[in-house]
Design a protein around this motif. Structure first.
Motif, PDB file in Angstrom:
ATOM      1  N   ASP A  83       0.807  -1.223   0.000  1.00  0.00           N
ATOM      2  CA  ASP A  83       0.000   0.000   0.000  1.00  0.00           C
ATOM      3  C   ASP A  83       0.840   1.274   0.000  1.00  0.00           C
ATOM      4  O   ASP A  83       0.308   2.364   0.128  1.00  0.00           O
ATOM      5  N   GLY A  84       2.147   1.125  -0.116  1.00  0.00           N
ATOM      6  CA  GLY A  84       3.012   2.288  -0.153  1.00  0.00           C
ATOM      7  C   GLY A  84       3.478   2.784   1.202  1.00  0.00           C
ATOM      8  O   GLY A  84       4.291   3.700   1.279  1.00  0.00           O
ATOM      9  N   HIS A  85       2.999   2.202   2.280  1.00  0.00           N
ATOM     10  CA  HIS A  85       3.405   2.623   3.623  1.00  0.00           C
ATOM     11  C   HIS A  85       4.453   1.666   4.182  1.00  0.00           C
ATOM     12  O   HIS A  85       4.329   0.450   4.045  1.00  0.00           O
ATOM     13  N   LEU A  86       5.459   2.224   4.841  1.00  0.00           N
ATOM     14  CA  LEU A  86       6.533   1.419   5.402  1.00  0.00           C
ATOM     15  C   LEU A  86       6.223   0.908   6.801  1.00  0.00           C
ATOM     16  O   LEU A  86       6.836  -0.046   7.259  1.00  0.00           O
ATOM     17  N   THR A  87       5.277   1.558   7.477  1.00  0.00           N
ATOM     18  CA  THR A  87       4.926   1.166   8.843  1.00  0.00           C
ATOM     19  C   THR A  87       3.419   1.229   9.021  1.00  0.00           C
ATOM     20  O   THR A  87       2.725   1.947   8.294  1.00  0.00           O
ATOM     21  N   GLU A  88       2.924   0.502  10.010  1.00  0.00           N
ATOM     22  CA  GLU A  88       1.505   0.603  10.369  1.00  0.00           C
ATOM     23  C   GLU A  88       1.216   2.001  10.909  1.00  0.00           C
ATOM     24  O   GLU A  88       0.140   2.551  10.689  1.00  0.00           O
ATOM     25  N   ALA A  89       2.178   2.586  11.620  1.00  0.00           N
ATOM     26  CA  ALA A  89       2.000   3.939  12.150  1.00  0.00           C
ATOM     27  C   ALA A  89       1.724   4.924  11.016  1.00  0.00           C
ATOM     28  O   ALA A  89       0.846   5.779  11.123  1.00  0.00           O
ATOM     29  N   ASP A  90       2.468   4.805   9.930  1.00  0.00           N
ATOM     30  CA  ASP A  90       2.256   5.696   8.785  1.00  0.00           C
ATOM     31  C   ASP A  90       0.928   5.387   8.096  1.00  0.00           C
ATOM     32  O   ASP A  90       0.190   6.297   7.723  1.00  0.00           O
ATOM     33  N   ALA A  91       0.628   4.116   7.932  1.00  0.00           N
ATOM     34  CA  ALA A  91      -0.587   3.718   7.217  1.00  0.00           C
ATOM     35  C   ALA A  91      -1.842   4.196   7.934  1.00  0.00           C
ATOM     36  O   ALA A  91      -2.826   4.566   7.291  1.00  0.00           O
ATOM     37  N   TYR A  92      -1.809   4.187   9.257  1.00  0.00           N
ATOM     38  CA  TYR A  92      -3.006   4.521  10.032  1.00  0.00           C
ATOM     39  C   TYR A  92      -2.846   5.804  10.846  1.00  0.00           C
ATOM     40  O   TYR A  92      -3.645   6.078  11.733  1.00  0.00           O
ATOM     41  N   ASP A  93      -1.798   6.575  10.539  1.00  0.00           N
ATOM     42  CA  ASP A  93      -1.540   7.861  11.178  1.00  0.00           C
ATOM     43  C   ASP A  93      -1.661   7.768  12.697  1.00  0.00           C
ATOM     44  O   ASP A  93      -2.445   8.469  13.342  1.00  0.00           O
ATOM     45  N   LYS A  94      -0.861   6.871  13.250  1.00  0.00           N
ATOM     46  CA  LYS A  94      -0.838   6.727  14.701  1.00  0.00           C
ATOM     47  C   LYS A  94       0.609   6.871  15.174  1.00  0.00           C
ATOM     48  O   LYS A  94       1.548   6.756  14.369  1.00  0.00           O
ATOM     49  N   PRO A  95       0.827   7.110  16.446  1.00  0.00           N
ATOM     50  CA  PRO A  95       2.197   7.264  16.955  1.00  0.00           C
ATOM     51  C   PRO A  95       3.012   5.979  16.767  1.00  0.00           C
ATOM     52  O   PRO A  95       2.475   4.871  16.853  1.00  0.00           O
ATOM     53  N   ASP A  96       4.306   6.142  16.530  1.00  0.00           N
ATOM     54  CA  ASP A  96       5.178   4.977  16.385  1.00  0.00           C
ATOM     55  C   ASP A  96       5.090   4.056  17.596  1.00  0.00           C
ATOM     56  O   ASP A  96       5.186   2.837  17.467  1.00  0.00           O
ATOM     57  N   SER A  97       4.875   4.616  18.767  1.00  0.00           N
ATOM     58  CA  SER A  97       4.810   3.814  19.993  1.00  0.00           C
ATOM     59  C   SER A  97       3.599   2.875  20.003  1.00  0.00           C
ATOM     60  O   SER A  97       3.599   1.888  20.740  1.00  0.00           O
ATOM     61  N   GLU A  98       2.592   3.157  19.176  1.00  0.00           N
ATOM     62  CA  GLU A  98       1.414   2.292  19.099  1.00  0.00           C
ATOM     63  C   GLU A  98       1.511   1.285  17.957  1.00  0.00           C
ATOM     64  O   GLU A  98       0.572   0.519  17.735  1.00  0.00           O
ATOM     65  N   ASP A  99       2.613   1.292  17.237  1.00  0.00           N
ATOM     66  CA  ASP A  99       2.866   0.353  16.140  1.00  0.00           C
ATOM     67  C   ASP A  99       3.623  -0.831  16.722  1.00  0.00           C
ATOM     68  O   ASP A  99       4.808  -0.710  17.065  1.00  0.00           O
ATOM     69  N   GLU A 100       2.951  -1.962  16.848  1.00  0.00           N
ATOM     70  CA  GLU A 100       3.512  -3.114  17.560  1.00  0.00           C
ATOM     71  C   GLU A 100       4.877  -3.554  17.024  1.00  0.00           C
ATOM     72  O   GLU A 100       5.817  -3.754  17.792  1.00  0.00           O
ATOM     73  N   LEU A 101       5.010  -3.738  15.716  1.00  0.00           N
ATOM     74  CA  LEU A 101       6.280  -4.202  15.166  1.00  0.00           C
ATOM     75  C   LEU A 101       7.354  -3.109  15.201  1.00  0.00           C
ATOM     76  O   LEU A 101       8.511  -3.380  15.491  1.00  0.00           O
ATOM     77  N   LEU A 102       6.970  -1.892  14.906  1.00  0.00           N
ATOM     78  CA  LEU A 102       7.931  -0.794  14.873  1.00  0.00           C
ATOM     79  C   LEU A 102       8.500  -0.488  16.252  1.00  0.00           C
ATOM     80  O   LEU A 102       9.695  -0.270  16.416  1.00  0.00           O
ATOM     81  N   SER A 103       7.636  -0.501  17.252  1.00  0.00           N
ATOM     82  CA  SER A 103       8.089  -0.159  18.606  1.00  0.00           C
ATOM     83  C   SER A 103       8.661  -1.358  19.350  1.00  0.00           C
ATOM     84  O   SER A 103       9.215  -1.202  20.441  1.00  0.00           O
ATOM     85  N   GLY A 104       8.507  -2.549  18.784  1.00  0.00           N
ATOM     86  CA  GLY A 104       9.030  -3.740  19.423  1.00  0.00           C
ATOM     87  C   GLY A 104       8.225  -4.231  20.597  1.00  0.00           C
ATOM     88  O   GLY A 104       8.703  -5.011  21.417  1.00  0.00           O
ATOM     89  N   ASN A 105       6.964  -3.775  20.702  1.00  0.00           N
ATOM     90  CA  ASN A 105       6.100  -4.206  21.822  1.00  0.00           C
ATOM     91  C   ASN A 105       5.571  -5.600  21.602  1.00  0.00           C
ATOM     92  O   ASN A 105       5.263  -6.022  20.565  1.00  0.00           O
TER      93      ASN A 105
END
Length: 184
Positions: free
Chosen positions: A162-184
């Motif tokens: 879809d052209g987005h590199l992260t879920e945070a970018d795709a859904y306009d949410k903070p990086d800290s709420e992106d499970e894979l990006l933040s490592g949570n």
């Protein structure tokens, strides 16, 4: 007139005639996919505006090229989940029966076909270089599958292309709420 840039990791990349900020290298062996050869494209790169890109892209590619089939197998559950989420959303179709019958999550790779690798800088927040593997797959014929690795080493996204590199970018949410990006 076509230009060339040099990667210390994959060699020369040729400037695309239609997209002057795309640079392509053909036929690089990818250990993550059983040494299959894929084209690698540096995207959204203008040498005069991002002097650090090639060095950062080379480091990301060096990291990614160290990943093996075992690393691929370790993310099988996430790719399987992407498949099952899609199939459940669209409903049962008998053509998808082989996917529904998967018993071992590693079998999902029998239905995934990598097509190319795209390397680009995230233009929001962390500004890191990401390695994106574009694949076709048997469950999502229209939008395929993408696997995205931050700096070539941290899986940050398993999704349709879809052209987005992260879920945070795709859904306009903070990086800290992106499970894979933040490592949570």
């Amino acid at each position: 007139m076509s230009k060339e840039i040099i990667s210390k990791v994959i060699g020369p990349l040729q400037q695309d005639e239609d997209f002057p900020d795309w640079w392509k290298n053909t036929g690089t062996e990818i250990p993550f996919f059983n040494h299959e050869q894929l084209d690698i494209t540096f995207m959204d790169f203008e040498p005069e505006h991002d002097a650090a890109f090639i060095e950062e892209a080379d480091q990301a590619l060096a990291n990614f090229l160290q990943l093996t089939v075992e690393d691929r197998k370790s993310i099988s559950g996430l790719v399987y989940k992407n498949c099952m989420d899609f199939l459940e959303a669209v409903g049962y179709d008998e053509d998808d029966e082989p996917l529904w019958e998967i018993k071992d999550h590693e079998e999902i790779w029998n239905f995934v076909y990598p097509s190319e690798i795209l390397v680009s800088r995230r233009h929001r927040r962390d500004q890191k270089v990401y390695v994106q593997i574009a694949c076709s797959c048997e469950w999502e014929q229209e939008h395929g599958l993408q696997l995205v690795f931050r700096e070539g080493k941290q899986l940050t996204r398993v999704s349709s292309q879809d052209g987005h590199l992260t879920e945070a970018d795709a859904y306009d949410k903070p990086d800290s709420e992106d499970e894979l990006l933040s490592g949570n």
